[in-house]
Design a protein around this motif. Structure first.
Motif, short mmCIF file in Angstrom:
data_model
loop_
_atom_site.label_atom_id
_atom_site.label_comp_id
_atom_site.label_asym_id
_atom_site.label_seq_id
_atom_site.Cartn_x
_atom_site.Cartn_y
_atom_site.Cartn_z
N HIS A 1 33.85 29.71 27.37
CA HIS A 1 34.06 29.83 28.83
C HIS A 1 34.77 30.80 28.54
N CYS A 2 35.24 31.85 27.49
CA CYS A 2 36.25 33.13 27.54
C CYS A 2 34.62 34.11 27.19
N VAL A 3 33.43 33.81 26.63
CA VAL A 3 32.30 34.67 26.26
C VAL A 3 32.30 35.30 28.25
N LEU A 4 32.16 33.89 29.20
CA LEU A 4 31.76 33.65 30.15
C LEU A 4 32.41 34.75 31.53
N LYS A 5 33.83 34.51 31.24
CA LYS A 5 34.22 35.24 31.91
C LYS A 5 35.24 36.79 31.55
N GLU A 6 34.07 37.34 30.14
CA GLU A 6 34.05 38.57 30.17
C GLU A 6 32.63 39.02 30.28
N THR A 7 31.59 38.29 30.17
CA THR A 7 29.91 39.19 31.24
C THR A 7 30.71 38.62 32.73
N PHE A 8 30.90 38.36 33.11
CA PHE A 8 31.16 38.61 34.61
C PHE A 8 31.52 38.95 34.79
N THR A 9 32.91 39.44 34.39
CA THR A 9 33.50 41.38 35.00
C THR A 9 32.89 42.20 34.17
N LEU A 10 32.21 42.30 33.27
CA LEU A 10 31.41 43.85 32.60
C LEU A 10 29.62 43.34 33.14
N SER A 11 29.01 42.68 34.12
CA SER A 11 28.22 42.81 35.10
C SER A 11 28.33 43.15 36.52
N LEU A 12 29.85 42.49 37.07
CA LEU A 12 30.74 42.82 38.19
C LEU A 12 30.77 44.04 38.43
N GLY A 13 31.41 44.61 37.38
CA GLY A 13 31.90 46.35 37.04
C GLY A 13 30.65 47.45 36.41
N TYR A 14 29.43 46.54 35.84
CA TYR A 14 28.55 47.69 35.72
C TYR A 14 27.65 47.87 36.70
N TYR A 15 27.00 46.51 37.80
CA TYR A 15 26.59 47.05 38.90
C TYR A 15 26.97 47.54 40.33
N SER B 1 26.81 35.62 34.43
CA SER B 1 27.51 37.42 33.95
C SER B 1 26.37 37.86 35.56
N ARG B 2 25.45 37.12 35.77
CA ARG B 2 24.03 37.50 37.22
C ARG B 2 25.09 37.10 38.86
N VAL B 3 25.86 36.08 38.26
CA VAL B 3 26.68 35.74 39.32
C VAL B 3 27.79 36.62 40.14
N GLY B 4 28.17 37.76 38.90
CA GLY B 4 29.12 39.21 39.51
C GLY B 4 28.32 40.36 39.44
N SER B 5 26.93 40.18 39.50
CA SER B 5 25.62 41.38 39.75
C SER B 5 25.53 40.53 40.99
N SER B 6 25.39 39.78 41.34
CA SER B 6 24.25 39.26 43.04
C SER B 6 25.90 39.49 44.01
N LEU B 7 27.36 39.69 43.43
CA LEU B 7 28.31 39.54 44.41
C LEU B 7 28.64 41.57 44.91
N ALA B 8 27.63 41.83 43.47
CA ALA B 8 28.04 43.28 43.43
C ALA B 8 27.56 44.25 44.68
N PRO B 9 26.36 43.46 45.31
CA PRO B 9 26.32 45.38 46.46
C PRO B 9 27.35 44.89 47.79
N PHE B 10 28.33 43.73 47.65
CA PHE B 10 28.61 43.64 48.44
C PHE B 10 30.36 43.97 48.17
N LEU B 11 30.61 44.07 46.54
CA LEU B 11 32.17 44.79 47.17
C LEU B 11 32.18 46.31 47.19
N SER B 12 31.26 46.85 47.26
CA SER B 12 31.95 48.41 48.07
C SER B 12 32.20 47.51 50.04
N GLN B 13 32.11 46.48 50.32
CA GLN B 13 31.81 46.36 51.84
C GLN B 13 33.69 46.31 51.58
N LEU B 14 34.50 45.42 50.91
CA LEU B 14 35.78 45.31 50.85
C LEU B 14 36.50 47.16 51.11
#
Length: 532
Positions: free
Chosen positions: A329-343, A454-467
Motif C-alpha cells: 500500500h505504501c509503495v502504491l501511494k508513492e508510485t501513483f504520486t510520482l507517475s502523476l507528477g512526472y507525466y 502508477s499508470r492510473v496516475g499517468s492516465s490522469l496526467a493529460p487532463f490534470l492541466s485542465q484544472l
C-alpha cells in the motif's frame, strides 16, 4: 541454503558477460524514451482557423471573414453567404459594415492549419479541434491506459513464463503496432493501435529492468537500476525532439520511431534468461548452464556444483501477510504520486518555451542530472531517506510556484524544472527500491503491479492541466500535496541499503522492522558499500 549472489561471486561483477548484458539491456530502453513521449508532437495542435473555400470575395472581406478574438477565431467564421453578398455590393468591412452585428457559423468547410511548425499532426489529419478537441489529451490517456494494462499483465506473465520471452515479445509488440499506426484511417483506429502500443512500451521496460536486476550483482546492479536503464530512457527522450525537428510530418515521425526496433532482433542470442527466475522455478540445471557460459565469457573457472542445496520455490504465492500488504500500500501511494507528477510535468513541456522542440529537449535534459543523482543516492544514502527527500523537494518546489510574480517567468520555469528533476529522480529511485523490497518469486509481479497502479496516475496526467481553467496553479498544488503525503507514507517502508536481494517470502519477512521516526532522524552518512 547459500545465497544466489554468494553462489555466483566467482564470476566477479564486471566481466565480459556482465558488460554485454548491461549495455544491451540499456540500449533496448532507447525506443521507450523516444516512443513514450511521441504524443507530445503527434497530438500537438498547429495554429488553425476555419477554412474559407474559393469564393469571389474582395481582399478586405477575405481578411475579415474570420472573427478576431485576441487572435483569429479557431472555431467560427462569419456566415459565408452573408459575407459574399456584402462583398458583391462593394461594402467595406469595419467602415460600411459593423462586424460585431454579423452572424457567425461553425467551420462547416473544415479548417486551415498552419505549417510553420509542423507539416502535419494527427490533430490536422483527423481535425481534432473545437468540438473534437477533447480527443487531443484523451489520445495520451488511451496510450497510458495501454501502459497500465501492460504493466499489470506483463509482470504476471514474466513470473510465470520467464523474463526473456516477455522482454522480446513485448518489444516486438511495441515495434509492430507503432508501425501499424502509420496506416490509421481515423482517430479511433489510431487510438486503438496506440493502446496496444502502450502495452508493449512499459512491458518491455519493466522486463528489461527486472532481467538486469536479477542477472547483475553488487554495485553493477545498483548502477544498472539507477543510472543505466534511466539514462537509456533519457537519451531516447532527448532524441525525440531531434527526430521531430527534421521529420515534421506525423507519419514520418512514427516511421522513424518504429524502425529501430528491428535492430534488437539479434539480442535474443546474447541476452540470457534470468538464473534467479530459473532457480525459483526449480530449473537448476538451466540456471547452472547459463552461469557456466558466463564463466567462459569472463574467463574464470566455475565450481563443480554452483547451486548446492538450493531451495525451490515454485508458483506465485499470495500476499497474505498483513505487513506485506501494508508495504505494498505504501509503495502504491508513492508510485501513483510520482507517475502523476512526472507525466503531468512532461506533457506540459509546450508551456515552457514558444518552440516545442526546445521545450521537449529541456524537459528531457533535466532527467540526466536527475538520474545521476539517483545513482549517487543509491550508492551512498539509505533508500528511504532518499525517496522522502526527493518527494519533499518536488512537492515544495511546485507549491512555491504560486508565489512567483508573473514578471519573474524564468524563476517559475526554474521551479518547475526542479519539480521535474525531483519527479524523475523519484521515479527512477522507486523502480530500484521496489525491486529490492520483494523476493524473486514476487519481484516481477510486484514491480509490474506497482507500475500498473502508477499508470492510473499517468492516465490522469493529460487532463490534470485542465484544472488550470479554475485556478492557474491548481495542477501544481495537487501534485505538491500528493508528494508531501507520500513522503510520510515512505517512513513505514523497510530499509534495503547494503542487503542482498531476498529470494523467498521468508527472507522478505525477516527484514520487516518497525522503525521509529526518531531513529530515522538520527541518520548519519555511511561509507560507500560493496556487495560481495
Amino acid at each position: 541454503m547459500q545465497d544466489y549472489e554468494d553462489s555466483v561471486a566467482f564470476l566477479g561483477q564486471w566481466g565480459r558477460f556482465q558488460q554485454v548484458v548491461f549495455f544491451l539491456l540499456c540500449s533496448s530502453i532507447l525506443p521507450n524514451g523516444f516512443g513514450g513521449f511521441s504524443v507530445v508532437f503527434l497530438t500537438d495542435a498547429p495554429r488553425h482557423h476555419c477554412l474559407v473555400p474559393e469564393v469571389n470575395l474582395t481582399q478586405d472581406w477575405s481578411n475579415a471573414v474570420i472573427p478576431i478574438e485576441v487572435q483569429l477565431s479557431r472555431c467560427s467564421r462569419f456566415r459565408l453567404d452573408v459575407v459574399r453578398n456584402l462583398s458583391a455590393q462593394g461594402l467595406v468591412p469595419g467602415r460600411d459594415v459593423n462586424l460585431t452585428d454579423l452572424e457567425q457559423e461553425g467551420c462547416v468547410d473544415g479548417w486551415s492549419y498552419s505549417r510553420d511548425v509542423y507539416q502535419s499532426t494527427i490533430v490536422s489529419e483527423f481535425d481534432l479541434v473545437c468540438r473534437e478537441q477533447w480527443k487531443q489529451p484523451f489520445t495520451s490517456t488511451v496510450f497510458l491506459l495501454g501502459v497500465l494494462v501492460g504493466s499489470f499483465f506483463s509482470g504476471q506473465l514474466s513470473d510465470r513464463f520467464g523474463r526473456k520471452p516477455v522482454f522480446f515479445g513485448t518489444m516486438a509488440l511495441q515495434t509492430i503496432f507503432s508501425f501499424f499506426q502509420l496506416f490509421s484511417t481515423s482517430w479511433i483506429v489510431f487510438a486503438i493501435l496506440a493502446f496496444i502500443n502502450g502495452i508493449g512500451q512499459i512491458s518491455n521496460y519493466v522486463a528489461a529492468f527486472v532481467l538486469g536486476n536479477e542477472i547483475l550483482t553488487g554495485d553493477v546492479r545498483v548502477l544498472f537500476s539507477s543510472l543505466g536503464v534511466c539514462l537509456g530512457f533519457s537519451i531516447g527522450y532527448m532524441m525525440l525532439p531531434l527526430f521531430a525537428y527534421f521529420l515534421r510530418g506525423w507519419k514520418s515521425l512514427l516511421l522513424a520511431i518504429s524502425l529501430p526496433g528491428l535492430l534488437y532482433i539479434p539480442l535474443w542470442w546474447f541476452i540470457p534468461e534470468s538464473p534467479r527466475w530459473l532457480l525459483s522455478q526449480g530449473r537448476v540445471e538451466e540456471a547452472e548452464s547459463i552461469v557456466r557460459k558466463a564463466a567462459k565469457w569472463n574467463k574464470v573457472q566455475a565450481p563443480l556444483v554452483i547451486f548446492e542445496d538450493y531451495d525451490i520455490h515454485v508458483g506465485l504465492p499470495k500476499l497474505k501477510s498483513c505487513k506485506t500488504r501494508h508495504r505494498t500500500h505504501c509503495v502504491l501511494k508513492e508510485t501513483f504520486t510520482l507517475s502523476l507528477g512526472y507525466y503531468g510535468l512532461s506533457l506540459n513541456t509546450s508551456q515552457l518555451h514558444a518552440n516545442p522542440y526546445i521545450s521537449c529537449f529541456l524537459s528531457a535534459a533535466v532527467e540526466v542530472p536527475a538520474n545521476i543523482s539517483v545513482w549517487l543516492a543509491l550508492r551512498y544514502f539509505p533508500r528511504r531517506l532518499s525517496v522522502i527527500s526527493i518527494l519533499l523537494v518536488g512537492g515544495l518546489s511546485l507549491y512555491f510556484l504560486q508565489l512567483v510574480p508573473e514578471s519573474l517567468s524564468e524563476l517559475a520555469v526554474a521551479l518547475e524544472m526542479v519539480g521535474k528533476f525531483a519527479m524523475t529522480a523519484g521515479t527512477s529511485l522507486n523502480f530500484a527500491y521496489t525491486a529490492e523490497l520483494y523476493p524473486t518469486v514476487l519481484r516481477n509481479t510486484a514491480t509490474g503491479t506497482c507500475s500498473a497502479f502508477s499508470r492510473v496516475g499517468s492516465s490522469l496526467a493529460p487532463f490534470l492541466s485542465q484544472l488550470s481553467a479554475y485556478f492557474k496553479f491548481l495542477p501544481y498544488i495537487v501534485m505538491g500535496t500528493l508528494a508531501v503525503v507520500s513522503a510520510f507514507a515512505v517512513l513505514f517502508l523497510p530499509e534495503s541499503l547494503g542487503r542482498p536481494l531476498p529470494q523467498t517470502i521468508q527472507q522478505m519477512h525477516e527484514r520487516e522492522r518497525w522503525t521509529h521516526i526518531i531513529l530515522f532522524l538520527s541518520f548519519r552518512l555511511p561509507e560507500p558499500w560493496t556487495e560481495t
